[in-house]
Design a protein around this motif. Structure first.
Motif, PDB file in Angstrom:
ATOM      1  N   GLY A  43      28.348 -19.893 -42.619  1.00 55.48           N
ATOM      2  CA  GLY A  43      28.159 -18.894 -43.657  1.00 55.48           C
ATOM      3  C   GLY A  43      28.780 -19.409 -44.938  1.00 55.48           C
ATOM      4  O   GLY A  43      30.000 -19.514 -45.034  1.00 55.48           O
ATOM      5  N   TYR A  44      27.948 -19.758 -45.910  1.00 52.82           N
ATOM      6  CA  TYR A  44      28.475 -20.356 -47.133  1.00 52.82           C
ATOM      7  C   TYR A  44      28.911 -19.310 -48.156  1.00 52.82           C
ATOM      8  O   TYR A  44      29.981 -19.434 -48.755  1.00 52.82           O
ATOM      9  N   PHE A  45      28.082 -18.288 -48.391  1.00 54.91           N
ATOM     10  CA  PHE A  45      28.396 -17.321 -49.432  1.00 54.91           C
ATOM     11  C   PHE A  45      29.506 -16.385 -48.954  1.00 54.91           C
ATOM     12  O   PHE A  45      29.350 -15.695 -47.952  1.00 54.91           O
ATOM     13  N   PRO A  46      30.624 -16.364 -49.664  1.00 45.66           N
ATOM     14  CA  PRO A  46      31.767 -15.550 -49.224  1.00 45.66           C
ATOM     15  C   PRO A  46      31.409 -14.070 -49.128  1.00 45.66           C
ATOM     16  O   PRO A  46      30.779 -13.496 -50.023  1.00 45.66           O
ATOM     17  N   GLY A  47      31.798 -13.468 -48.011  1.00 47.49           N
ATOM     18  CA  GLY A  47      31.618 -12.032 -47.842  1.00 47.49           C
ATOM     19  C   GLY A  47      30.209 -11.592 -47.515  1.00 47.49           C
ATOM     20  O   GLY A  47      29.950 -10.389 -47.381  1.00 47.49           O
ATOM     21  N   LEU A  48      29.276 -12.527 -47.375  1.00 48.82           N
ATOM     22  CA  LEU A  48      27.887 -12.159 -47.095  1.00 48.82           C
ATOM     23  C   LEU A  48      27.678 -11.952 -45.603  1.00 48.82           C
ATOM     24  O   LEU A  48      27.943 -12.851 -44.805  1.00 48.82           O
ATOM     25  N   ASP A  49      27.187 -10.777 -45.232  1.00 48.26           N
ATOM     26  CA  ASP A  49      26.800 -10.499 -43.846  1.00 48.26           C
ATOM     27  C   ASP A  49      25.321 -10.853 -43.712  1.00 48.26           C
ATOM     28  O   ASP A  49      24.445 -10.088 -44.146  1.00 48.26           O
ATOM     29  N   VAL A  50      25.039 -12.008 -43.140  1.00 49.31           N
ATOM     30  CA  VAL A  50      23.664 -12.498 -43.076  1.00 49.31           C
ATOM     31  C   VAL A  50      22.786 -11.563 -42.249  1.00 49.31           C
ATOM     32  O   VAL A  50      21.602 -11.382 -42.552  1.00 49.31           O
ATOM     33  N   GLU A  51      23.353 -10.944 -41.240  1.00 46.36           N
ATOM     34  CA  GLU A  51      22.569 -10.030 -40.406  1.00 46.36           C
ATOM     35  C   GLU A  51      22.106  -8.810 -41.195  1.00 46.36           C
ATOM     36  O   GLU A  51      21.120  -8.164 -40.834  1.00 46.36           O
ATOM     37  N   ARG A  52      22.809  -8.473 -42.278  1.00 48.21           N
ATOM     38  CA  ARG A  52      22.447  -7.319 -43.101  1.00 48.21           C
ATOM     39  C   ARG A  52      22.007  -7.751 -44.500  1.00 48.21           C
ATOM     40  O   ARG A  52      22.055  -6.956 -45.442  1.00 48.21           O
ATOM     41  N   PHE A  53      21.580  -8.976 -44.621  1.00 52.07           N
ATOM     42  CA  PHE A  53      21.159  -9.521 -45.910  1.00 52.07           C
ATOM     43  C   PHE A  53      20.071  -8.644 -46.513  1.00 52.07           C
ATOM     44  O   PHE A  53      19.071  -8.321 -45.876  1.00 52.07           O
ATOM     45  N   CYS A  54      20.275  -8.243 -47.777  1.00 48.01           N
ATOM     46  CA  CYS A  54      19.355  -7.313 -48.432  1.00 48.01           C
ATOM     47  C   CYS A  54      19.007  -7.808 -49.835  1.00 48.01           C
ATOM     48  O   CYS A  54      19.552  -8.804 -50.319  1.00 48.01           O
TER      49      CYS A  54
END
Length: 294
Positions: free
Chosen positions: A203-214
């Protein structure tokens, strides 16, 4: 004595073969960069390809998804590669064709370990960092992308049509080169979101929840990328003519990709890699060549 090679080949043949190897790597690994690099004048074209070939080899060590290649083996290979580069920077020679080509360029244009060491530090982060903090992300982007932009800038300014005062020009143009490298890297992270998360477990982008990517996540990331692209674009007119069109084409290609990503729903970005079609890349390159900045 080797019966098939009774005498050593001349050094210039080895130089030519090493640079041919770098050109082959770029041609096979990156259609976008390969196309833009054709707009560079020589010797800059060869020098920039030599830089990117080394980057691709290091990337392959850390990103190859083969599960049988353990992290310890990757770390050892990366260490060997870095040691070989350092040795080649001192001697101008390596038994590794790609490293040899890179060293020739580094010696010619003034790339030193202050740019090489951060690059390898970022590559090592890929072996043991699965989620980034804002601080580690900033360090990673600098080492993996911004220093590559600075290496290329060294080549641009060392060209025959480069400025008389390279040092002063470098200081002025370096921030733009860094922002362009950062934009390219962040765009790659965004369009490779699915593979990085699902295959490489990163996971590169800090704080990004990829499963909930919007869409809001997408827009926030792209706003940051657009700011980088704008800052980089401001310095393109000040580059030597030998590199200006190629950089403008690369910038335009990634700006096109950013626009396509913004038009793509977040769930689709999460599932598949967004690309710039080949005919569009050709149109952008033609525009830079015939209608771009002189």
């Amino acid at each position: 004595m080797n019966l098939f090679l009774r005498r050593a080949a001349p050094r210039d043949l080895y130089d030519t073969v090493s640079e041919g190897s770098s050109a082959l790597i770029i041609r096979e690994y990156s259609s976008s960069f390969g196309l833009a690099s054709r707009l560079l004048a020589e010797p800059v074209r060869t020098q920039v390809r030599n830089v990117y070939a080394l980057v691709r080899v290091a990337d392959e060590i850390v990103d190859n998804p083969d599960p049988s290649l353990a992290a310890e083996s990757r770390e050892r290979m990366l260490t060997w590669l870095h040691q070989d580069v350092r040795h080649a920077l001192d001697t101008g020679y390596s038994g590794n064709l790609v490293v040899h080509a890179f060293a020739r360029t580094a010696v010619a244009v003034g790339i030193e370990d202050e740019l090489v060491a951060p690059f390898f530090a970022s590559m090592r982060m890929d072996l043991d960092t699965w989620e980034h903090t804002p601080e580690s992300f900033e360090r990673y982007i600098y080492g993996s992308a911004e220093v590559v932009g600075l290496m290329c800038l060294r080549a641009f300014l060392a060209a025959p049509d480069g400025p008389a005062d390279r040092s002063a020009a470098y200081d002025v143009l370096a921030p733009g080169a860094q922002r362009l490298g950062a934009a390219f890297q962040k765009l790659n992270f965004l369009r490779d979101l699915a593979e990085d998360h699902d295959v490489l477990h990163r996971g590169y982008f800090p704080g990004l929840d990829v499963e909930r990517f919007c869409d809001a996540d997408r827009n926030r990331i792209l706003d940051d990328i657009d700011a980088d692209l704008a800052a980089a674009n401001a310095v393109v007119p000040d580059l030597p003519a030998s590199s200006r069109r190629a950089v403008a084409a690369a910038h335009a290609t990634f700006a096109e990709l950013a626009g396509r990503l913004r038009d793509t729903p977040a769930p689709e970005i999460r599932r598949a890699r967004v690309r710039v079609p080949g005919p569009v890349k050709l149109r952008i390159a033609a525009g830079a060549l015939y209608g771009g900045r002189a």
